[in-house]
Design an enzyme around this catalytic site. Structure first.
Site, PDB file in Angstrom:
ATOM      1  N   LYS A 137       3.035  11.506  -4.450  1.00  0.00           N
ATOM      2  CA  LYS A 137       3.208  11.887  -3.048  1.00  0.00           C
ATOM      3  C   LYS A 137       1.904  12.496  -2.554  1.00  0.00           C
ATOM      4  O   LYS A 137       1.092  12.983  -3.346  1.00  0.00           O
ATOM      5  CB  LYS A 137       4.345  12.902  -2.903  1.00  0.00           C
ATOM      6  CG  LYS A 137       5.002  12.911  -1.534  1.00  0.00           C
ATOM      7  CD  LYS A 137       5.873  11.698  -1.288  1.00  0.00           C
ATOM      8  CE  LYS A 137       6.578  11.775   0.059  1.00  0.00           C
ATOM      9  NZ  LYS A 137       7.494  10.652   0.258  1.00  0.00           N
ATOM     10  N   ASP A 177       5.098   8.324   5.580  1.00  0.00           N
ATOM     11  CA  ASP A 177       6.162   9.320   5.490  1.00  0.00           C
ATOM     12  C   ASP A 177       6.174  10.021   6.845  1.00  0.00           C
ATOM     13  O   ASP A 177       5.716   9.451   7.849  1.00  0.00           O
ATOM     14  CB  ASP A 177       5.902  10.292   4.322  1.00  0.00           C
ATOM     15  CG  ASP A 177       7.117  11.159   3.988  1.00  0.00           C
ATOM     16  OD1 ASP A 177       7.158  12.307   4.474  1.00  0.00           O
ATOM     17  OD2 ASP A 177       8.017  10.701   3.267  1.00  0.00           O
TER      18      ASP A 177
END
Length: 455
Positions: A137, A177
């Site tokens: 991430k 995201d």
């Protein structure tokens, strides 16, 4: 100063290794509470798995420590000619199953705790899809809503300049995201291509269609959450047809989840954004809401145009519903919201966002018999289609929206089966999907890590 919790192990299984891992996590990262909560939830879940597979015990400590953490500055020039600096992150958490895979989040709240929590979660989420992708991430502590298009493009280019040496189709494949959509991914990809000096379409997913992005990628997380929800309801003897559904958020995930709910015969009776909430018993007009949002408006602006809509300032989860889909951000359903959902007879809560239901709220839902679909399973549709985009890029292929949708539906159904079966096998309760998701994902990652040796 962080509270000393090194001896706070009462709710962990009796295995000494799990307690030692927990103490090490607290010692190394004493202030990372989001990361702590996710690690602790996993450790509670995998005790029964280790009893059956004691050879996986030595994997646990390595699994809870990222393989690599990259923190870097992102300098850029704003429209006024001022040099500004933000902080960028990429946590490459685990590559046992394949290249690191996970999104980039641009938001002021992004810090190392947030990125490690999301990266750890991503390892398990990706494993549950059944595809060969590891977990990672990243992101930056910038608020894209405050930037002009030119400023945001320059920021993305600066971010990509630092990231170019850390990503690749066989190494680490970021995606979008919160705050990072196809436009931003396109800018990052453009700068990467310029610096790398060659085309590498598999280095990023969530690209615009013109750059090789997959059909249905924008819809995938929302659609996948609804597919998972349908399986949860079916286990209870219900379905979405005629169900009243509340969806928090009105961004990409939420709007597409609403579309799929309506297409499945459900009624969206409430929704929200960062500026408020709206209740509409006769059903939210999703097309009208999308138009308002695309023009920069809010759900309150939408409510003003609808005679049957009631605007509000609090949580949308006080509205009576059969299904709740939190699709905004972490921590949005706390104890009060969970009690309201339980009191109103809600059957299922499925996480379209990452960590929107707090641990305390999950306990209340469990006690009330409300089905809970954890985000690492319920919202895995986005990364599943990202992996399908990687396949298309590798084969220089373009699949139709119908083909991608069919594959997505199958992936989410199979993920549900893995989670339910692990819940029954290791926790004696096929409805305990939270523990089942952790157990099923751990099994797959631990098997791969063991096969690789101590690396």
């Amino acid at each position: 100063m962080a509270r000393d919790r090194t001896d706070d192990t009462d709710d962990l299984p009796g295995d000494a290794t799990l307690r030692e891992v927990w103490r090490d996590v607290l010692r190394r990262d004493p202030h990372q509470e989001l990361f702590h909560a996710d690690v602790r939830a996993v450790l509670r879940s995998i005790g029964p798995v280790l009893l059956e597979h004691p050879g996986y015990t030595d994997v646990v400590g390595r699994l809870c420590e990222p393989e690599r953490v990259i923190v870097f500055r992102v300098p850029w020039v704003d429209d006024a000619g001022r040099v500004r600096v933000h902080r960028g992150f990429r946590v490459q958490f685990n590559s046992a199953l394949g290249p690191y895979k996970g999104g980039l989040r641009f938001a002021p709240s992004v810090d190392l705790d947030v990125v490690k929590f999301l990266g750890f979660e991503q390892v398990f989420k990706n494993a549950l899809t059944g595809q060969d992708i590891g977990g990672g991430k990243g992101g930056a502590d910038v608020d894209p809503k405050t930037l002009s298009a030119g400023e945001l493009m320059r920021f993305c280019q600066s971010f990509a300049t630092e990231m170019v040496q850390h990503v690749g189709a066989a190494l680490d494949v970021p995606a979008g995201d919160m705050g990072v959509g196809p436009r931003e991914i396109g800018w990052i990809y453009g700068q990467h291509q310029r610096l790398a000096g060659h085309h590498e379409p598999g280095v990023l997913t969530g690209k615009p269609a013109a750059l090789g992005g997959s059909a249905l990628r924008p819809e995938a997380t929302g659609y996948g959450t609804v597919y998972f929800t349908q399986r949860m309801l079916a286990e209870q003897g219900h379905d979405l047809d005629g169900a009243r559904v509340v969806v928090s958020g009105s961004g990409n995930v939420a709007l597409h989840a609403m579309d799929k709910v309506v297409a499945s015969g459900g009624t969206v009776v409430g929704c929200s954004d960062s500026r408020g909430a709206v209740a509409e018993p006769d059903g939210v007009d999703v097309a009208a809401l999308r138009e308002v949002k695309e023009q920069g408006g809010s759900v309150a602006d939408y409510a003003e145009k609808r005679s049957g809509a009631t605007p509000g300032e609090g949580s949308p989860f006080t509205v009576e519903c059969d299904v709740a889909l939190p699709c905004a951000t972490q921590g949005e359903i706390g104890p009060d919201e969970a009690r309201a959902l339980a009191d109103h007879g809600c059957r299922v809560v499925a996480e379209g966002a990452n960590g929107p239901v707090t641990p305390e709220a999950r306990a209340i839902l469990r006690e009330a018999g409300v089905g809970f679909g954890p985000g690492k399973a319920a919202n895995a549709g986005g990364v599943a289609v990202s992996a399908l985009e990687m396949q298309q890029a590798a084969g220089r292929e373009r699949w139709s929206a119908d083909e991608v949708d069919e594959r997505l539906s199958t992936i989410m159904s199979e993920a549900f089966d893995r989670v339910r079966d692990a819940a029954e096998r290791y926790h004696g309760d096929p409805t305990d999907l939270e523990n089942g998701a952790n157990a099923a994902a751990f099994l797959r990652v631990a098997e791969a890590m063991t096969a690789l040796g101590v690396v």
